[in-house]
Scaffold this active site. Structure first.
Site, PDB file in Angstrom:
ATOM      1  N   LYS A   1       0.852  -1.178   0.000  1.00 52.72           N
ATOM      2  CA  LYS A   1       0.000   0.000   0.000  1.00 52.72           C
ATOM      3  C   LYS A   1       0.892   1.233   0.000  1.00 52.72           C
ATOM      4  O   LYS A   1       1.701   1.431   0.913  1.00 52.72           O
ATOM      5  CB  LYS A   1      -0.904  -0.005   1.231  1.00 52.72           C
ATOM      6  CG  LYS A   1      -1.764   1.239   1.354  1.00 52.72           C
ATOM      7  CD  LYS A   1      -2.752   1.116   2.488  1.00 52.72           C
ATOM      8  CE  LYS A   1      -3.553   2.382   2.670  1.00 52.72           C
ATOM      9  NZ  LYS A   1      -4.512   2.265   3.776  1.00 52.72           N
TER      10      LYS A   1
ATOM     11  N   LYS B   1      -2.202  -1.447  -3.817  1.00 49.34           N
ATOM     12  CA  LYS B   1      -3.069  -0.283  -3.728  1.00 49.34           C
ATOM     13  C   LYS B   1      -2.249   0.992  -3.779  1.00 49.34           C
ATOM     14  O   LYS B   1      -1.254   1.062  -3.066  1.00 49.34           O
ATOM     15  CB  LYS B   1      -3.830  -0.361  -2.398  1.00 49.34           C
ATOM     16  CG  LYS B   1      -4.743   0.796  -2.119  1.00 49.34           C
ATOM     17  CD  LYS B   1      -5.325   0.665  -0.746  1.00 49.34           C
ATOM     18  CE  LYS B   1      -6.046   1.956  -0.438  1.00 49.34           C
ATOM     19  NZ  LYS B   1      -6.305   2.112   0.947  1.00 49.34           N
TER      20      LYS B   1
HETATM   21  C1  PBG Z   1      -7.387   3.280   5.692  1.00 48.33           C
HETATM   22  C2  PBG Z   1      -7.706   3.140   4.268  1.00 48.33           C
HETATM   23  C3  PBG Z   1      -7.536   4.082   3.252  1.00 48.33           C
HETATM   24  C4  PBG Z   1      -8.070   3.525   2.095  1.00 48.33           C
HETATM   25  C5  PBG Z   1      -8.516   2.247   2.408  1.00 48.33           C
HETATM   26  N1  PBG Z   1      -8.268   2.017   3.765  1.00 48.33           N
HETATM   27  C6  PBG Z   1      -7.046   5.487   3.308  1.00 48.33           C
HETATM   28  C7  PBG Z   1      -5.668   5.776   3.733  1.00 48.33           C
HETATM   29  O1  PBG Z   1      -4.826   4.913   3.940  1.00 48.33           O
HETATM   30  O2  PBG Z   1      -5.410   6.966   3.894  1.00 48.33           O
HETATM   31  C8  PBG Z   1      -8.142   4.213   0.769  1.00 48.33           C
HETATM   32  C9  PBG Z   1      -9.221   3.765  -0.140  1.00 48.33           C
HETATM   33  C10 PBG Z   1      -9.559   4.727  -1.224  1.00 48.33           C
HETATM   34  O3  PBG Z   1      -8.916   5.786  -1.394  1.00 48.33           O
HETATM   35  O4  PBG Z   1     -10.501   4.427  -1.953  1.00 48.33           O
HETATM   36  N2  PBG Z   1      -6.216   2.726   6.132  1.00 48.33           N
HETATM   37 ZN    ZN Z   2      -5.675   3.461   8.226  1.00 48.73          ZN
END
Ligand code: PBG
Ligand code: ZN
Length: 340
Positions: free
Chosen positions: A209, A262
């Site tokens: 991520k 992601k």
């Molecule tokens: C939280 C989380 C996020 C997303 C999914 N889980 C946001 C982040 O890490 O700031 C993003 C999903 C999206 O942007 O559609 N940990």
């Molecule tokens: Zn988070």
């Protein structure tokens, strides 16, 4: 002689004409390598505390925050088109430093899971496991101060993640998806689940991520933006590809059943590499809020086709190697695919 060889062994134009197999829709359908199906899709849902809530999310046109009593409307198309799974994110009434609303027995996600499992027992429920939606500071873990500099404390966060996962499993979640990028999170969650006898609850790890500008609209949707600092000390740096292979290998070793990359559209090369590195491991890719917002904005302007553009992007994500695609377009695209 040389020409004759060419003709039989590696025929080229005019013998070979690649346009031949493009000449009608039936042929194109027959030879298509990668085809998106409804079975590939996961629909994200934002669950808001309280009653009678269907709040439009401004930066994500066509997406809403739902209270559990209004969820039927969101679930209708998901059930009608047999989308296999949903992933849930919560907006709790109260936030605190450790995000205790995440593991409350009557928490928003716990209620939503129970409701969905009652209504649609066959719909897979994936619960996102992270602190940022439930903490008042908006970080993905516990925050501690050292020398006036805030730190997200990795090891203090792990037991909280395990607690969340067990609580979601107890409510009926089929899959838990840790998204906080804490080291050791998969191991902590697997141990917690197994000790509570949830050996069949699977872990979909947000293994690779990235720290991304593409999460902006999601943070509006969950009211989960960090109140200070950013997430660069735990999410991956956008320039790093090989590191994704270390992250995914570690999560597999810790017991992850499935791996996620992601964002998706902006990280197609990472999806490809992770799939090549771990053949046989189901790979998920999250087409995130900002990637959705970009398309929706251009579609709203009439600059992109509302059906063809999302289908093309999601097909690219599958072609790169994703077996599972989490997308805000799940219902729309399922409807399109069902209509063919
Ligand atoms: C939280 C989380 C996020 C997303 C999914 N889980 C946001 C982040 O890490 O700031 C993003 C999903 C999206 O942007 O559609 N940990
Ligand atoms: Zn988070």
């Amino acid at each position: 002689m040389k020409n004759a060889m060419n003709k039989t062994m590696s025929a080229s134009y005019p013998t070979t004409r690649l346009r031949r197999l493009r000449s009608n829709p039936q042929l194109r359908r027959l030879i298509r390598e990668t085809e998106l199906t409804i079975n590939d899709l996961v629909a994200p849902l934002f669950i808001h505390h309280g009653n009678n809530i269907k709040n439009p999310i401004t930066s994500m046109p066509e997406q809403y925050q739902w209270s559990v009593d209004r969820l039927d409307e969101a679930l209708q198309e998901i059930a009608e088109y047999h989308i296999p799974a949903v992933i849930l994110f919560g907006i709790p009434a109260h936030k605190d430093p450790i995000g205790s609303a995440a593991f409350a027995d009557n928490g928003v996600i716990q209620q939503a899971i129970q409701y969905i499992k009652q209504q649609l027992p066959e719909l897979l429920v994936i619960a996102d496991v992270c602190c940022c939606e439930y903490t008042d500071h908006g970080h993905c873990g516990i925050v501690s101060d050292s020398n006036e500099q805030f730190q997200v404390d990795n090891d203090q966060t792990l037991p909280l993640l395990a607690k969340q996962a067990v609580s979601f499993a107890q409510a009926g979640a089929d899959i838990v998806a840790p998204s906080g990028m804490m080291d050791g999170m998969v191991q902590a969650i697997r141990t917690g689940l197994d000790e509570a006898s949830y050996t069949n609850v699977a872990i979909l790890s947000y293994a690779a991520k990235y720290s991304s500008a593409m999460y902006g609209p999601f943070r509006d949707a969950t009211q989960g933006a960090p109140q200070f600092g950013d997430r660069q000390s735990y999410q991956m740096d956008m320039g790093n590809a090989a590191e994704a292979l270390r992250e995914t290998a570690l999560d597999l070793a810790e017991g992850a059943d499935m791996l996620m990359v992601k964002p998706a559209h902006t990280y197609l090369d990472i999806i490809w590499r992770v799939k090549q590195a771990h053949p046989g491991v189901p790979i998920a890719a999250y087409h995130v809020s900002g990637e959705y917002a970009m398309l929706q904005a251009a579609i709203a302007k009439g600059w992109l086709d509302a059906e063809r553009a999302p289908l093309e992007v999601l097909t690219a994500i599958k072609r790169a190697g994703a077996d599972i695609i989490i997308t805000y377009y799940a219902s729309q695209v399922a409807k399109q695919l069902a209509g063919r």
